[in-house]
Enzyme design. Structure first.
Site, PDB file in Angstrom:
ATOM      1  N   LYS A  22       0.854  -1.204   0.000  1.00 35.98           N
ATOM      2  CA  LYS A  22       0.000   0.000   0.000  1.00 35.98           C
ATOM      3  C   LYS A  22       0.890   1.254   0.000  1.00 35.98           C
ATOM      4  CE  LYS A  22      -1.643   1.566   4.042  1.00 35.98           C
ATOM      5  NZ  LYS A  22      -1.384   2.971   4.384  1.00 35.98           N
ATOM      6  N   ASN A  23       1.901   1.260   0.882  1.00 35.01           N
ATOM      7  CA  ASN A  23       2.683   2.491   1.072  1.00 35.01           C
ATOM      8  C   ASN A  23       3.700   2.733  -0.025  1.00 35.01           C
ATOM      9  OD1 ASN A  23       1.131   2.903   3.275  1.00 35.01           O
ATOM     10  ND2 ASN A  23       2.702   2.380   4.780  1.00 35.01           N
ATOM     11  N   CYS A 115      -5.116  12.353  12.559  1.00 34.18           N
ATOM     12  CA  CYS A 115      -5.806  11.065  12.632  1.00 34.18           C
ATOM     13  C   CYS A 115      -5.546  10.506  14.038  1.00 34.18           C
ATOM     14  CB  CYS A 115      -5.302  10.117  11.552  1.00 34.18           C
ATOM     15  SG  CYS A 115      -3.600   9.667  11.766  1.00 34.18           S
ATOM     16  N   ARG A 120      -0.500  14.870  12.256  1.00 35.08           N
ATOM     17  CA  ARG A 120       0.224  14.454  11.051  1.00 35.08           C
ATOM     18  C   ARG A 120       0.681  15.695  10.276  1.00 35.08           C
ATOM     19  NH1 ARG A 120      -1.145   9.114  10.001  1.00 35.08           N
ATOM     20  NH2 ARG A 120       0.706   9.017   8.707  1.00 35.08           N
ATOM     21  N   PRO A 121       1.678  16.427  10.842  1.00 32.50           N
ATOM     22  CA  PRO A 121       2.096  17.688  10.208  1.00 32.50           C
ATOM     23  C   PRO A 121       2.748  17.438   8.844  1.00 32.50           C
ATOM     24  CG  PRO A 121       3.663  17.049  11.888  1.00 32.50           C
ATOM     25  CD  PRO A 121       2.521  16.085  11.989  1.00 32.50           C
ATOM     26  N   ASP A 123       4.985  20.051   7.754  1.00 36.59           N
ATOM     27  CA  ASP A 123       5.927  21.189   7.717  1.00 36.59           C
ATOM     28  C   ASP A 123       7.207  20.866   6.956  1.00 36.59           C
ATOM     29  OD1 ASP A 123       6.123  19.484  10.142  1.00 36.59           O
ATOM     30  OD2 ASP A 123       7.968  20.610  10.460  1.00 36.59           O
ATOM     31  N   ASP A 306       4.501   0.742  12.170  1.00 39.56           N
ATOM     32  CA  ASP A 306       3.283   0.124  11.626  1.00 39.56           C
ATOM     33  C   ASP A 306       3.110  -1.315  12.102  1.00 39.56           C
ATOM     34  OD1 ASP A 306       3.415   1.785   8.372  1.00 39.56           O
ATOM     35  OD2 ASP A 306       2.900   2.479  10.375  1.00 39.56           O
ATOM     36  N   ARG A 398      -8.749  -0.467   4.499  1.00 42.91           N
ATOM     37  CA  ARG A 398      -7.895   0.588   3.928  1.00 42.91           C
ATOM     38  C   ARG A 398      -6.541   0.022   3.541  1.00 42.91           C
ATOM     39  NH1 ARG A 398      -8.472   6.382   6.357  1.00 42.91           N
ATOM     40  NH2 ARG A 398      -6.923   6.571   4.723  1.00 42.91           N
TER      41      ARG A 398
HETATM   42  C1  EPZ Z   1       4.226   6.949   6.276  1.00 45.33           C
HETATM   43  O1  EPZ Z   1       3.452   8.013   6.779  1.00 45.33           O
HETATM   44  C2  EPZ Z   1       3.291   5.747   6.216  1.00 45.33           C
HETATM   45  N1  EPZ Z   1       2.156   6.031   5.330  1.00 45.33           N
HETATM   46  C3  EPZ Z   1       2.771   5.420   7.615  1.00 45.33           C
HETATM   47  O2  EPZ Z   1       2.007   4.217   7.503  1.00 45.33           O
HETATM   48  C4  EPZ Z   1       3.964   5.134   8.529  1.00 45.33           C
HETATM   49  O3  EPZ Z   1       3.502   4.904   9.838  1.00 45.33           O
HETATM   50  C5  EPZ Z   1       4.904   6.359   8.524  1.00 45.33           C
HETATM   51  O4  EPZ Z   1       5.311   6.658   7.160  1.00 45.33           O
HETATM   52  C6  EPZ Z   1       6.160   6.106   9.338  1.00 45.33           C
HETATM   53  O5  EPZ Z   1       6.841   4.998   8.818  1.00 45.33           O
HETATM   54  C7  EPZ Z   1       2.345   5.966   3.983  1.00 45.33           C
HETATM   55  O6  EPZ Z   1       3.432   5.707   3.512  1.00 45.33           O
HETATM   56  C8  EPZ Z   1       1.125   6.223   3.138  1.00 45.33           C
HETATM   57  P1  EPZ Z   1       6.250  10.340   8.318  1.00 45.33           P
HETATM   58  P2  EPZ Z   1       4.067   9.527   6.746  1.00 45.33           P
HETATM   59  O7  EPZ Z   1       6.181  11.633   7.577  1.00 45.33           O
HETATM   60  O8  EPZ Z   1       5.000   9.670   5.637  1.00 45.33           O
HETATM   61  C9  EPZ Z   1       6.621  13.572  11.737  1.00 45.33           C
HETATM   62  C10 EPZ Z   1       0.133   2.828   7.757  1.00 45.33           C
HETATM   63  O9  EPZ Z   1      -0.344   2.306   8.777  1.00 45.33           O
HETATM   64  N2  EPZ Z   1       6.534  14.563  10.647  1.00 45.33           N
HETATM   65  O10 EPZ Z   1       7.359   9.407   8.005  1.00 45.33           O
HETATM   66  O11 EPZ Z   1       2.915  10.463   6.852  1.00 45.33           O
HETATM   67  C11 EPZ Z   1       5.353  12.758  11.898  1.00 45.33           C
HETATM   68  O12 EPZ Z   1       4.410  13.438  12.704  1.00 45.33           O
HETATM   69  C12 EPZ Z   1       0.598   4.278   7.796  1.00 45.33           C
HETATM   70  O13 EPZ Z   1       0.298   2.233   6.660  1.00 45.33           O
HETATM   71  C13 EPZ Z   1       6.763  15.910  10.931  1.00 45.33           C
HETATM   72  O14 EPZ Z   1       7.015  16.278  12.070  1.00 45.33           O
HETATM   73  O15 EPZ Z   1       4.865   9.561   8.115  1.00 45.33           O
HETATM   74  C14 EPZ Z   1       5.865  11.496  12.543  1.00 45.33           C
HETATM   75  O16 EPZ Z   1       6.000  11.707  13.929  1.00 45.33           O
HETATM   76  C15 EPZ Z   1       0.283   4.953   9.121  1.00 45.33           C
HETATM   77  N3  EPZ Z   1       6.681  16.823   9.917  1.00 45.33           N
HETATM   78  C16 EPZ Z   1       7.233  11.298  11.908  1.00 45.33           C
HETATM   79  O17 EPZ Z   1       7.607  12.591  11.403  1.00 45.33           O
HETATM   80  C17 EPZ Z   1       6.426  16.458   8.630  1.00 45.33           C
HETATM   81  O18 EPZ Z   1       6.391  17.334   7.725  1.00 45.33           O
HETATM   82  C18 EPZ Z   1       7.257  10.298  10.751  1.00 45.33           C
HETATM   83  O19 EPZ Z   1       6.196  10.648   9.889  1.00 45.33           O
HETATM   84  C19 EPZ Z   1       6.197  15.078   8.357  1.00 45.33           C
HETATM   85  C20 EPZ Z   1       6.270  14.148   9.370  1.00 45.33           C
END
Ligand code: EPZ
Length: 419
Positions: A22-23, A115, A120-121, A123, A306, A398
């Site tokens: 999916k990811n 969520c 889920r920022p 930035d 995950d 999902r």
């Molecule tokens: C991806 O989400 C995955 N989703 C998530 O899987 C997975 O849990 C996550 O990566 C971490 O491995 C998809 O790939 C569609 P991140 P993503 O940006 O990219 C913080 C599932 O169950 N952050 O790597 O949105 C954030 O809050 C889903 O399949 C910032 O601070 O996650 C988190 O604490 C759930 N600023 C950390 O970084 C930003 O601009 C990692 O988030 C972006 C993220």
């Protein structure tokens, strides 16, 4: 809303084939916006999240054809506005920002909501776009990005919680059509980021360093169509390996990349389970009394966030005291309250869960809240005595392709109640 009914206590055995990731599929589908030529993607999983992404692409003007697991996308003429009513259903829709900015030099996408697993920022995504020369505005719940042109830059994409997966994807997809060289420091190294880079390079991009913390992207004028096989879903594979640990007598997952799940197999070996590797398969079997575990979630190649909920379910019935620390999404414990309703003894202390293993869990009506928490409740139901009814299974649909059917093939007494 459908429910899943499980009569626990049945041993699982046999083998199942893992679906496409999916990811990986979601950002790769978004990347098809970067060319007006047809892109052919194989092994796109049949999930509501991939359906949402196909809806968004269609809304943006792409032609989409789907024949079983193969999807063909042609984004000949597209517009650059993805409105709230399609984006709100899936926060990963944010990954259309990068390709729209790269192709159209502008994009307007509804701000992704938070969520249940936490804020889920985005930035870091926006910081990357600005570094490439884009102006960013957030207004009326939309993110607007636009740039007369994109110019390569050196960008650090690591935040407080480590690298960002979709942030790395988004900035990479904007940079492939920028003028000059972009260096992304602190890039995410997840296999799904590597799969996206592989697909972009097949389209004519020039990306080096995928899988390392440092990506080097030489911008090109345009990209062409490409054909690609989506990698297997390592989280689905991990979920079934944990199912095999929690109540299995030898469960084999097929079509899995050994290195992609090594942190999960390492954890299961540390718990005392037997792991055997085949050509592209892995078998988990019981091997005497399971042992408690201390584990923390980390960016790849560490233990994946995950898989945290699923591990919680397994350790709930593992004798002794186990400790899980969630370093990526510290609030990602919606599954704990429901597991406790089944008899689990879990104490939350901030981002840490202290689990006192119990001899047995008891079936109960429980409510799914997010994708991986839902999977954890199904796993607990497989182990529990009696009947477990998981409601709101749309969360499961999902991210898992026919989870109940696959578990049934392994011998589980599980059925979906259509409501
Ligand atoms: C991806 O989400 C995955 N989703 C998530 O899987 C997975 O849990 C996550 O990566 C971490 O491995 C998809 O790939 C569609 P991140 P993503 O940006 O990219 C913080 C599932 O169950 N952050 O790597 O949105 C954030 O809050 C889903 O399949 C910032 O601070 O996650 C988190 O604490 C759930 N600023 C950390 O970084 C930003 O601009 C990692 O988030 C972006 C993220």
């Amino acid at each position: 809303m459908d429910k899943i009914l499980i009569h626990g206590g049945r041993p699982l055995s046999g083998s199942i084939k893992i679906s496409g990731s999916k990811n990986s599929a979601l950002p790769i589908l978004a990347a098809t916006l970067l060319t007006r030529e047809p892109c052919i993607l194989h092994r796109v999983p049949d999930l509501s999240d991939t359906h949402y992404m196909l809806q968004i692409l269609t809304h943006l003007g792409a032609q989409v054809e789907r024949a079983s697991g193969t999807v063909t996308v042609t984004s000949d003429t597209i517009e650059s506005i993805a409105p709230y009513d399609v984006v709100r259903k899936m926060r990963a829709s944010v990954c259309v920002l990068g390709p729209l900015l790269g192709r159209c030099k502008e994009a307007t996408v509804s701000m992704p909501g938070g969520c249940v697993i936490g804020d889920r920022p985005i930035d870091l995504h926006l910081k990357g776009f600005e570094a490439l020369g884009a102006a960013v505005r957030v207004e009326n719940g939309n993110v607007k990005v636009f740039a007369p042109k994109l110019v390569g830059a050196v960008i650090s994409l690591t935040g407080k919680f480590g690298p960002t997966v979709l942030g790395t994807d988004n900035v990479m997809m904007a940079a492939v059509l920028a003028d000059g060289i972009t260096v992304i420091e602190g890039a995410a190294t997840e296999p799904e980021v590597v799969d996206l880079a592989d697909f972009l390079n097949k389209m004519g991009a020039k990306i080096e360093g995928a899988g390392t913390r440092r990506l080097i992207i030489e911008g090109v004028k345009e990209l062409h169509g490409a054909e690609h096989d989506i990698i297997p879903d390592r989280i689905e594979a991990g979920t079934f390996l944990v199912a095999g640990a929690i109540c299995g007598q030898g469960v084999t997952v097929k079509r899995v990349v050994r290195d992609h799940v090594s942190s999960v197999t390492d954890a299961l070996i540390a718990c005392g389970y037997q792991i055997q590797w085949g050509e592209n398969s892995i078998t988990v079997s019981p091997n005497g009394a399971a042992k408690p575990l201390e584990i923390a979630t980390e960016p790849y190649p560490g233990f994946p966030t995950d898989m945290q909920a699923q591990m919680c379910a397994l350790l709930s019935t593992t004798d002794g005291i186990s400790v899980i620390t969630e370093n990526i999404f510290p609030q990602r414990y919606m599954h704990v309250a429901e597991l406790k309703r089944m008899g689990a003894h879990v104490q939350l202390e901030g981002a840490t869960a202290v689990i006192q293993g119990v001899e047995r869990l008891f079936g109960a009506p429980v409510m799914a809240s997010d994708l991986r928490a839902s999977a954890a409740l199904v796993l607990a139901g497989l182990k529990a005595e009696g009947r477990t009814e998981v409601s709101r299974v749309y969360h499961i649909d999902r991210g898992y392709e026919h989870l109940d059917e696959k578990l049934s093939e392994l011998g589980a007494h599980i059925e979906r109640l259509k409501e």
